[in-house]
Design a protein around this motif. Sequence first.
Motif, short mmCIF file in Angstrom:
data_model
loop_
_atom_site.label_atom_id
_atom_site.label_comp_id
_atom_site.label_asym_id
_atom_site.label_seq_id
_atom_site.Cartn_x
_atom_site.Cartn_y
_atom_site.Cartn_z
N ALA A 1 0.83 -1.20 0.00
CA ALA A 1 0.00 0.00 0.00
C ALA A 1 0.87 1.26 0.00
O ALA A 1 0.58 2.23 -0.70
N ILE A 2 1.94 1.24 0.76
CA ILE A 2 2.86 2.38 0.80
C ILE A 2 3.56 2.54 -0.55
O ILE A 2 3.67 3.65 -1.08
N ALA A 3 4.02 1.44 -1.12
CA ALA A 3 4.71 1.50 -2.40
C ALA A 3 3.79 2.00 -3.52
O ALA A 3 4.23 2.71 -4.42
N ALA A 4 2.52 1.62 -3.45
CA ALA A 4 1.56 2.01 -4.48
C ALA A 4 1.04 3.43 -4.29
O ALA A 4 0.32 3.95 -5.15
N GLY A 5 1.39 4.05 -3.16
CA GLY A 5 0.92 5.40 -2.89
C GLY A 5 -0.57 5.46 -2.58
O GLY A 5 -1.24 6.45 -2.90
N HIS A 6 -1.12 4.43 -1.97
CA HIS A 6 -2.55 4.40 -1.63
C HIS A 6 -2.85 5.54 -0.66
O HIS A 6 -2.08 5.78 0.27
N PRO A 7 -3.95 6.26 -0.85
CA PRO A 7 -4.27 7.38 0.05
C PRO A 7 -4.31 6.98 1.52
O PRO A 7 -3.94 7.78 2.39
N ALA A 8 -4.72 5.75 1.82
CA ALA A 8 -4.79 5.31 3.22
C ALA A 8 -3.41 5.18 3.84
O ALA A 8 -3.28 5.18 5.07
N ALA A 9 -2.37 5.09 3.01
CA ALA A 9 -1.01 4.94 3.53
C ALA A 9 -0.45 6.25 4.06
O ALA A 9 0.69 6.30 4.50
N GLU A 10 -1.24 7.31 4.04
CA GLU A 10 -0.79 8.60 4.57
C GLU A 10 -0.88 8.66 6.08
O GLU A 10 -0.42 9.62 6.69
N GLY A 11 -1.47 7.65 6.71
CA GLY A 11 -1.58 7.67 8.17
C GLY A 11 -1.72 6.27 8.72
O GLY A 11 -2.22 5.36 8.03
N LEU A 12 -1.31 6.06 9.96
CA LEU A 12 -1.36 4.74 10.58
C LEU A 12 -2.79 4.24 10.73
O LEU A 12 -3.09 3.09 10.39
N VAL A 13 -3.69 5.09 11.22
CA VAL A 13 -5.06 4.66 11.46
C VAL A 13 -5.78 4.28 10.17
O VAL A 13 -6.36 3.19 10.07
N PRO A 14 -5.77 5.15 9.13
CA PRO A 14 -6.44 4.74 7.89
C PRO A 14 -5.79 3.53 7.22
O PRO A 14 -6.48 2.70 6.61
N LEU A 15 -4.47 3.38 7.34
CA LEU A 15 -3.80 2.22 6.77
C LEU A 15 -4.25 0.95 7.48
O LEU A 15 -4.52 -0.07 6.85
N ALA A 16 -4.34 1.00 8.80
CA ALA A 16 -4.81 -0.15 9.58
C ALA A 16 -6.25 -0.51 9.20
O ALA A 16 -6.60 -1.69 9.07
N GLU A 17 -7.09 0.52 9.03
CA GLU A 17 -8.47 0.27 8.61
C GLU A 17 -8.52 -0.39 7.25
O GLU A 17 -9.32 -1.33 7.02
#
Length: 283
Positions: free
Chosen positions: A181-197
């Motif tokens: 997700a971080i490598a793909a630049g997913h918007p949720a990867a901008e924060g810990l909480v949205p990435l976890a969700e």
Amino acid sequence: MRSARRLGTGPGFTVDVVTCVDDHRRWSPPEVGDDYRLVLVRTGRFRRKTDEVASLVDPTTAYLGVPGEEERFAHPAGGDVCTSLSLSPALWRSLTGEGRRKLRPTVYVDARVELAHRALLTAARSGDQQFALAERLLALLSTVLGQSSSDHADGSATTGSKARLVTVTRAERLVTAAREAIAAGHPAAEGLVPLAELLGASPYRLSRAFSREMGVSLTHYRNRVRVGRALDRLEDGETSLAALAVELGFADQAHLTRTVRRHLGHTPTALRHLLTGRPAHER
């Protein structure tokens, strides 16, 4: 489809750029390596499986291969470009202590190792293969092999119960999904909480699993990826650090400079000069 281009050669080593344009999620037929090698990713990402253990390989990780090892590959994200350093048995033994050290097959590539990788490629293009290329190659190998022998995976499933093995596998899958997700630049990867969700995990579980599996915090890793992207732009001669900071999601130019210095010990301006050989002025 895979192609290779020889960048340089010297006593006991060769340096090749390997380009793969495959785009498939399924595992390839098994391949058996015939050399000792270190493979670093320049761009892209893919998966590699050995002994039924799969790992994600991208610019933040490198892998070591040995003769007779069976490996499979999958490219769910498209193609990639890698640098493959092939070593003679004698050079490999001299660098690994005659085989006395146990090495991890996958190694975390921090920003300093990535910079050493770029310096190796620059040396290969210089034409001085007997000294400049050899020195850069040995320095890079020494660092990577040192990390491979000193790193340890706390989540290793070499011992323990079946339940422990399942727990480790789940953690590895979670960390791999976070890295993708971080490598793909997913918007949720901008924060810990949205990435976890996004990944269906609690922030605490994700943070804890990531630190255990990768050896660095999720925050450090995300900044490491952004520093790598900054290096790409600086190597291309980017002159506007303010614009670069905004593009990479930093608060401002000062935040970019602090982060790059923390990871590499140099300012973006100094790195731009180092990577391009041309002085440039910040804007």
